[in-house]
Structures are given as structure tokens and as C-alpha cells.
Design an enzyme around this catalytic site. Structure first.
Site, short mmCIF file in Angstrom:
data_model
loop_
_atom_site.label_atom_id
_atom_site.label_comp_id
_atom_site.label_asym_id
_atom_site.label_seq_id
_atom_site.Cartn_x
_atom_site.Cartn_y
_atom_site.Cartn_z
N ASN A 43 0.84 -1.20 0.00
CA ASN A 43 0.00 0.00 0.00
C ASN A 43 0.88 1.25 0.00
OD1 ASN A 43 0.64 -0.73 2.70
ND2 ASN A 43 -1.10 0.41 3.51
N GLU A 45 0.28 5.26 0.55
CA GLU A 45 -0.71 6.25 0.97
C GLU A 45 -0.34 7.65 0.48
OE1 GLU A 45 -1.22 5.61 5.20
OE2 GLU A 45 -2.32 3.75 4.80
N CYS A 54 -4.05 0.68 -2.59
CA CYS A 54 -3.97 -0.56 -1.80
C CYS A 54 -2.88 -1.48 -2.34
CB CYS A 54 -5.30 -1.31 -1.86
SG CYS A 54 -6.63 -0.54 -0.93
N GLU A 56 -3.06 -4.66 -3.00
CA GLU A 56 -3.56 -5.56 -4.05
C GLU A 56 -3.58 -4.84 -5.40
OE1 GLU A 56 -4.88 -4.80 -1.15
OE2 GLU A 56 -6.21 -6.36 -0.39
N CYS A 87 -10.56 -4.53 0.00
CA CYS A 87 -11.70 -3.62 -0.14
C CYS A 87 -12.48 -3.97 -1.41
CB CYS A 87 -11.21 -2.16 -0.18
SG CYS A 87 -10.43 -1.69 -1.73
N CYS A 90 -10.68 -3.27 -4.74
CA CYS A 90 -9.65 -4.25 -5.10
C CYS A 90 -10.26 -5.56 -5.55
CB CYS A 90 -8.69 -4.47 -3.93
SG CYS A 90 -7.55 -3.08 -3.70
N1 THU Z 1 -5.28 -1.62 2.62
C1 THU Z 1 -4.71 -2.41 1.66
O1 THU Z 1 -3.70 -2.06 1.08
N2 THU Z 1 -5.31 -3.59 1.39
C2 THU Z 1 -6.35 -4.13 2.08
O2 THU Z 1 -6.75 -5.26 1.81
C3 THU Z 1 -6.98 -3.35 3.15
C4 THU Z 1 -6.50 -1.96 3.33
C5 THU Z 1 -4.60 -0.36 2.96
C6 THU Z 1 -5.24 0.90 2.50
C7 THU Z 1 -4.64 1.90 3.48
O3 THU Z 1 -3.34 2.27 3.03
C8 THU Z 1 -4.48 1.10 4.76
O4 THU Z 1 -4.50 -0.26 4.37
C9 THU Z 1 -5.57 1.35 5.79
O5 THU Z 1 -6.82 1.23 5.22
#
Ligand code: THU
Length: 130
Positions: A43, A45, A54, A56, A87, A90
Site C-alpha cells: 500500500n 498512501e 492498496c 492488491e 476492499c 480491489c
Molecule cells: N489496505 C490495503 O492495502 N489492502 C487491504 O486489503 C486493506 C487496506 C490499505 C489501505 C490503506 O493504506 C491502509 O490499508 C488502511 O486502510
């Protein structure tokens, strides 16, 4: 070590590159293409939270940028806190590339396998536009 355990370990390695200064929730993913090639993502941000990516989506778009159009498996894990589950966005991105198997972890960190059909039932996909 099972194949699922190995893929979760790869996802954990990918999560070490996570850029998550806001959530402090480090997620990693690894995809396995239909040809057996693996690509990683984490991920990433953003100060404008909605621009975050994300793990994925990063792994899948990494594969797509290398010419991949068919993905068999996605494995996902988080290094912090509760086990994560992809999510909705994804799940839809997985659907685009034909993902069949999704490997997540339980609270003990052990792999749990799902069919994408279970995670995204009655979905819309590329075939629907043919
Ligand atoms: N996140 C992911 O990368 N994948 C998931 O399956 C769930 C959430 C990330 C998004 C964000 O950077 C952090 O986790 C918190 O939501």
C-alpha cells in the site's frame, strides 16, 4: 511449508516496503499469473487520503504494467493489527484479470483460501461487455 504459506510470506516481504505514514497499517500482496510468474505490491498512501493505493491494486497494476492480463492467485497480508481483507474496489480489480483464488490470513497469521466468487458474488466483468 505449503504454497499458500510461501505466498503469504512473500506478501509479508512486500509489506515491508509499505508507505503508510497515516494508517501505520502495512499491507503487502503478491499475485501469481496464469503462467506462474509472481509480482509484488504494497500500500502507498497519500496526504490526500483518497489518492492512496492498496497493496492488491499495486501488485495487480504492477503485473499489468509488465504485460500480464491473466492472474490466477492473489495473496494478501498485513504486518500490523487485525488480518486484512481486500476492499470492494480491489475485489473488482481482481475480477478484471480473472483472479480465481484469494489467499488471506486468519488472526493467527495462517493462510485461508477463498474463491473470488465468494468475495465478489454476482460480479460484473469484462465478459459482460463482449
Ligand atoms: N489496505 C490495503 O492495502 N489492502 C487491504 O486489503 C486493506 C487496506 C490499505 C489501505 C490503506 O493504506 C491502509 O490499508 C488502511 O486502510
Amino acid at each position: 511449508m505449503t504454497d499458500a504459506q510461501r505466498l503469504i510470506a512473500e506478501a509479508a516481504t512486500a509489506a515491508e516496503q509499505s508507505y503508510s505514514p497515516y494508517s501505520h497499517y502495512r499491507v503487502g500482496a503478491v499475485v501469481v499469473t496464469s503462467d506462474g510468474v509472481e509480482y509484488r505490491g504494497c500500500n502507498v498512501e497519500n496526504a490526500a487520503y483518497g489518492a492512496s493505493i492498496c497493496a492488491e491494486a499495486n501488485a495487480i497494476t504492477n503485473a499489468a504494467a509488465h504485460g500480464v492480463r491473466s492472474i490466477d492467485t492473489v495473496a494478501v497480508t498485513c504486518l500490523d493489527g487485525a488480518a486484512c481483507s481486500p476492499c470492494g474496489n480491489c475485489r473488482q480489480i481482481m475480477r478484471e484479470f480473472g483472479v480465481r483464488r484469494v489467499i488471506l490470513t486468519d488472526d493467527a497469521g495462517d493462510p485461508v483460501e477463498y474463491a473470488l466468487d465468494e468475495l465478489l458474488p454476482r460480479s460484473f466483468g469484462p465478459e459482460d461487455l463482449e
